[in-house]
Design a protein around this motif. Structure first.
Motif, mmCIF file in Angstrom:
data_model
loop_
_atom_site.group_PDB
_atom_site.id
_atom_site.type_symbol
_atom_site.label_atom_id
_atom_site.label_comp_id
_atom_site.label_asym_id
_atom_site.label_seq_id
_atom_site.Cartn_x
_atom_site.Cartn_y
_atom_site.Cartn_z
ATOM 1 N N UNK A 154 0.825 -1.225 0.000
ATOM 2 C CA UNK A 154 0.000 0.000 0.000
ATOM 3 C C UNK A 154 0.850 1.263 0.000
ATOM 4 N N UNK A 155 1.953 1.253 0.735
ATOM 5 C CA UNK A 155 2.754 2.483 0.818
ATOM 6 C C UNK A 155 3.499 2.768 -0.483
ATOM 7 N N UNK A 156 3.514 1.807 -1.408
ATOM 8 C CA UNK A 156 4.159 2.038 -2.709
ATOM 9 C C UNK A 156 3.231 2.756 -3.681
ATOM 10 N N UNK A 157 1.987 2.937 -3.288
ATOM 11 C CA UNK A 157 1.013 3.618 -4.148
ATOM 12 C C UNK A 157 1.223 5.129 -4.051
ATOM 13 N N UNK A 158 1.723 5.702 -5.129
ATOM 14 C CA UNK A 158 2.033 7.143 -5.112
ATOM 15 C C UNK A 158 0.794 8.021 -5.106
ATOM 16 N N UNK A 159 -0.362 7.457 -5.387
ATOM 17 C CA UNK A 159 -1.596 8.239 -5.260
ATOM 18 C C UNK A 159 -1.893 8.525 -3.785
ATOM 19 N N UNK A 160 -1.462 7.589 -2.926
ATOM 20 C CA UNK A 160 -1.669 7.758 -1.483
ATOM 21 C C UNK A 160 -0.463 8.407 -0.826
ATOM 22 N N UNK A 161 0.730 7.982 -1.246
ATOM 23 C CA UNK A 161 1.970 8.513 -0.675
ATOM 24 C C UNK A 161 2.856 9.083 -1.783
ATOM 25 N N UNK A 162 2.543 10.307 -2.254
ATOM 26 C CA UNK A 162 3.363 10.907 -3.317
ATOM 27 C C UNK A 162 4.824 11.024 -2.882
ATOM 28 N N UNK A 163 5.717 10.650 -3.787
ATOM 29 C CA UNK A 163 7.132 10.539 -3.437
ATOM 30 C C UNK A 163 7.757 11.880 -3.039
ATOM 31 N N UNK A 164 7.191 13.001 -3.515
ATOM 32 C CA UNK A 164 7.753 14.307 -3.140
ATOM 33 C C UNK A 164 7.485 14.634 -1.673
ATOM 34 N N UNK A 165 6.429 14.045 -1.111
ATOM 35 C CA UNK A 165 6.117 14.267 0.302
ATOM 36 C C UNK A 165 6.620 13.119 1.176
ATOM 37 N N UNK A 166 6.701 11.948 0.599
ATOM 38 C CA UNK A 166 7.083 10.755 1.362
ATOM 39 C C UNK A 166 8.212 10.014 0.648
ATOM 40 N N UNK A 167 9.460 10.445 0.806
ATOM 41 C CA UNK A 167 10.586 9.734 0.182
ATOM 42 C C UNK A 167 10.560 8.267 0.601
ATOM 43 N N UNK A 168 10.766 7.376 -0.362
ATOM 44 C CA UNK A 168 10.543 5.948 -0.131
ATOM 45 C C UNK A 168 11.395 5.369 0.995
ATOM 46 N N UNK A 169 12.637 5.820 1.120
ATOM 47 C CA UNK A 169 13.502 5.261 2.171
ATOM 48 C C UNK A 169 12.960 5.596 3.561
ATOM 49 N N UNK A 170 12.518 6.841 3.751
ATOM 50 C CA UNK A 170 11.953 7.237 5.051
ATOM 51 C C UNK A 170 10.594 6.557 5.263
ATOM 52 N N UNK A 171 9.827 6.444 4.196
ATOM 53 C CA UNK A 171 8.520 5.800 4.274
ATOM 54 C C UNK A 171 8.658 4.342 4.734
ATOM 55 N N UNK A 172 9.639 3.648 4.186
ATOM 56 C CA UNK A 172 9.872 2.252 4.573
ATOM 57 C C UNK A 172 10.285 2.158 6.038
ATOM 58 N N UNK A 173 11.147 3.069 6.463
ATOM 59 C CA UNK A 173 11.573 3.100 7.871
ATOM 60 C C UNK A 173 10.387 3.354 8.793
ATOM 61 N N UNK A 174 9.599 4.350 8.448
ATOM 62 C CA UNK A 174 8.454 4.726 9.284
ATOM 63 C C UNK A 174 7.428 3.596 9.354
ATOM 64 N N UNK A 175 7.203 2.931 8.215
ATOM 65 C CA UNK A 175 6.225 1.853 8.206
ATOM 66 C C UNK A 175 6.691 0.662 9.045
ATOM 67 N N UNK A 176 7.971 0.322 8.915
ATOM 68 C CA UNK A 176 8.492 -0.813 9.684
ATOM 69 C C UNK A 176 8.403 -0.539 11.182
ATOM 70 N N UNK A 177 8.748 0.687 11.581
ATOM 71 C CA UNK A 177 8.644 1.045 13.004
ATOM 72 C C UNK A 177 7.176 1.003 13.457
ATOM 73 N N UNK A 178 6.296 1.539 12.633
ATOM 74 C CA UNK A 178 4.858 1.546 12.929
ATOM 75 C C UNK A 178 4.351 0.114 13.146
ATOM 76 N N UNK A 179 4.755 -0.776 12.253
ATOM 77 C CA UNK A 179 4.348 -2.184 12.333
ATOM 78 C C UNK A 179 4.866 -2.831 13.620
ATOM 79 N N UNK A 180 6.148 -2.651 13.879
ATOM 80 C CA UNK A 180 6.766 -3.330 15.023
ATOM 81 C C UNK A 180 6.249 -2.811 16.362
ATOM 82 N N UNK A 181 6.024 -1.517 16.459
ATOM 83 C CA UNK A 181 5.547 -0.964 17.736
ATOM 84 C C UNK A 181 4.171 -1.518 18.110
ATOM 85 N N UNK A 182 3.438 -1.992 17.122
ATOM 86 C CA UNK A 182 2.123 -2.568 17.397
ATOM 87 C C UNK A 182 2.163 -4.013 17.870
#
Length: 201
Positions: A154-182
């Motif tokens: 889902x986070x690879x969908x640029x309609x939801x997470x445009x790359x200019x606002x959500x650089x993919x490397x940071x997005x992947x980091x944030x998602x992994x942390x989000x997942x693990x903290x849960x």
């Protein structure tokens, strides 16, 4: 020659995008005629399919070698993420987004391969994390594995997470942390914080 074409084309597709790179571009970069490429591949779609499947197989082998190290499940997820990011140059062109948009059949085949592989890896990761008491004991491993895989796509969908606002490397980091903290226990949280702090230094 086929291997040379495939390797160069894969590199160019990941750097500049599947739609942007032409057969002329590939031929010019290798220093051969376009005719030589067509002697190996009937069309661009066939070349893209071969490049994608070859890259997926290579990444899967790399993931297997990481899992074989027997690391802590949290560390394992971070190492896999780092490894995959080093092979997919998403930062520039988001090739998977282009693949989904312009070559949907190839994208579906790729997703099918990824799902099969990641389900096994993630299921094992969650089960080991529960046993090691770094993931909560009341988790349904199948559900967690599928949620993580679904979220990654889902986070690879640029309609939801445009790359200019959500650089993919940071997005992947944030998602992994989000997942693990849960899903982590207190013990797991300490491990997670240590990894995040070491990555920020």
């Amino acid at each position: 020659m086929k291997t040379k074409i495939k390797e160069k084309a894969t590199d160019m597709f990941l750097n500049y995008g599947f739609k942007s790179v032409t057969m002329d571009d590939i031929a010019s970069a290798i220093g051969i005629s376009k005719k030589t490429i067509y002697a190996e591949y009937n069309n661009k779609t066939a070349l893209i399919e071969d490049c994608v499947m070859n890259k997926i197989c290579a990444i899967n082998e790399g993931i297997d070698s990481i899992i074989a190290k027997g690391k802590n499940p949290i560390e394992e997820l971070y190492e896999i993420k780092k490894y995959v990011m080093s092979h997919l140059k998403d930062e520039k062109t988001s090739p998977q987004f282009q693949l989904m948009k312009y070559y949907p059949k190839i994208h579906e085949n790729m997703k099918s391969l990824q799902l099969s592989k990641m389900q096994k890896c993630l299921l094992s990761n969650v089960e080991r994390g529960i046993k090691q008491e770094i993931y909560r004991p009341n988790l349904d491993p199948e559900f967690i594995a599928r949620m993580y895989y679904s979220g990654i796509n889902s986070i690879k969908d640029q309609n939801i997470f445009p790359v200019d606002k959500f650089p993919i490397s940071k997005l992947m980091d944030d998602f992994l942390e989000y997942h693990l903290r849960g899903i982590v226990t207190k013990k797991g949280k300490d491990t997670l914080n240590t990894i995040i702090n070491s990555n920020q230094q």
